[in-house]
Design an enzyme around this catalytic site. Structure first.
Site: not given
Ligand code: HPA
Length: 289
Positions: A28, A59, A81, A83-84, A111, A209-210, A233, A245
């Site tokens: 990302s 992306h 991903h 989740y897609e 990320a 998530m990847s 974060n 996001h």
């Molecule tokens: N959680 C999951 N995936 C992420 C996060 C998070 O806090 N930040 C960036 N990708």
């Protein structure tokens, strides 16, 4: 052979004679490195049969082949991903294509949120190991013996020699580089504070998530992996504020400069360290319990 692999490889080989030895997966907002690739041939994912489109915001969807510091590389600008809604094998498809093209060393970027409170947003951290909390794996189903064994070993999945090379490159540039265990979450919702406390209790330092499906597919093929996370974060519940996001993308974009600088310093050394098999020096790696 895994469905669609030969067609995808054939399509790429028809576009360039380059034989990449190092692959890079850019997460990302972290696609900047691809702009620094020389004599680049860019192939849209939609032009490659079987390649899943990346729909995630931030992306792009391009495979960029060329040279980087003299090393033939293939960079995936954007990834798929779970989740897609892609099946795990589709999420791993790009990595399997790169492996079949000849990639033996794979650098993955992502990320992530920081579970470890000593990390802070904007910082880079190496993945030392992972916890697969996604409930799936691209290796489920009939094994493709041409790609790798039924039960691949996952000790040292994040190659110690490559991690040493990354720490040394970061030290040369004065870029702080943390290290920790990455927990992979299915998403797309960010975790709850209770889920983050669970992950911390399990030994996670980073959450995202990847990356994990790709590393499973790469290790299956014997490809050496290095994963670099960009902390965007603090994980849910660490601070009394929501996770947004847009902010994740903004911090990712700010840290992308140091990530690109690190990759520029590191990638040209990888073809060498991938062959040597030994850590270039005694740089101390994090000891996981
Ligand atoms: N959680 C999951 N995936 C992420 C996060 C998070 O806090 N930040 C960036 N990708």
């Amino acid at each position: 052979m895994t469905e669609g692999l030969a067609e995808a490889v054939g399509t790429i080989r028809a576009r360039t004679p380059l034989r990449p030895s190092v692959g890079v997966v850019l997460g990302s907002g972290l696609g900047g490195l691809a702009d620094a690739i020389e004599d680049a041939v860019e192939i849209g994912y939609e032009e490659i049969p079987g390649w899943p489109a990346s729909t995630a915001i931030g992306h792009a969807g391009q495979l960029v082949l060329g040279t980087f510091g003299g090393v033939p590389v293939a960079a995936m600008k954007g990834r798929a991903h779970l989740y897609e809604g892609h099946p795990p094998a589709k999420v791993a498809f790009g990595v399997r294509v790169l492996g079949t093209l000849g990639v033996r060393t794979l650098v993955l970027t992502n990320a992530c949120g920081a579970v470890d409170t000593s990390l802070s947003p904007g910082q880079l951290a190496l993945v030392s190991d992972h916890l697969n909390l996604q409930g799936s794996s691209p290796l489920v189903g009939a094994n493709d013996d041409e790609l790798g064994p039924r039960f691949p070993d996952m000790s040292d999945a994040y190659d110690p020699a490559l991690r040493v090379a990354a720490h040394e490159a970061a030290a040369r540039l004065g870029i702080p580089l943390g290290e920790g265990v990455y927990a992979a979450w299915l998403g797309p919702a960010f975790e709850t504070p209770a889920e983050i406390r669970m992950m911390r209790a399990l030994g996670a330092d980073l959450v995202g998530m990847s990356t994990v499906p790709e590393v499973l597919a790469a290790r299956h093929m014997g490809i050496r992996c290095l994963a670099i996370s960009c902390v965007t974060n603090m994980a849910a519940g660490v601070l009394p504020e929501p996770i947004e996001h847009e902010r994740v993308l903004e911090i990712g974009a700010r840290a992308a400069g140091s990530l690109t600088a690190l990759l520029r310093e590191l990638v040209p050394t990888l073809a060498f360290s991938a062959q040597s098999g030994n850590p270039p020096s005694g740089f101390p790696l994090r000891e996981d319990p």
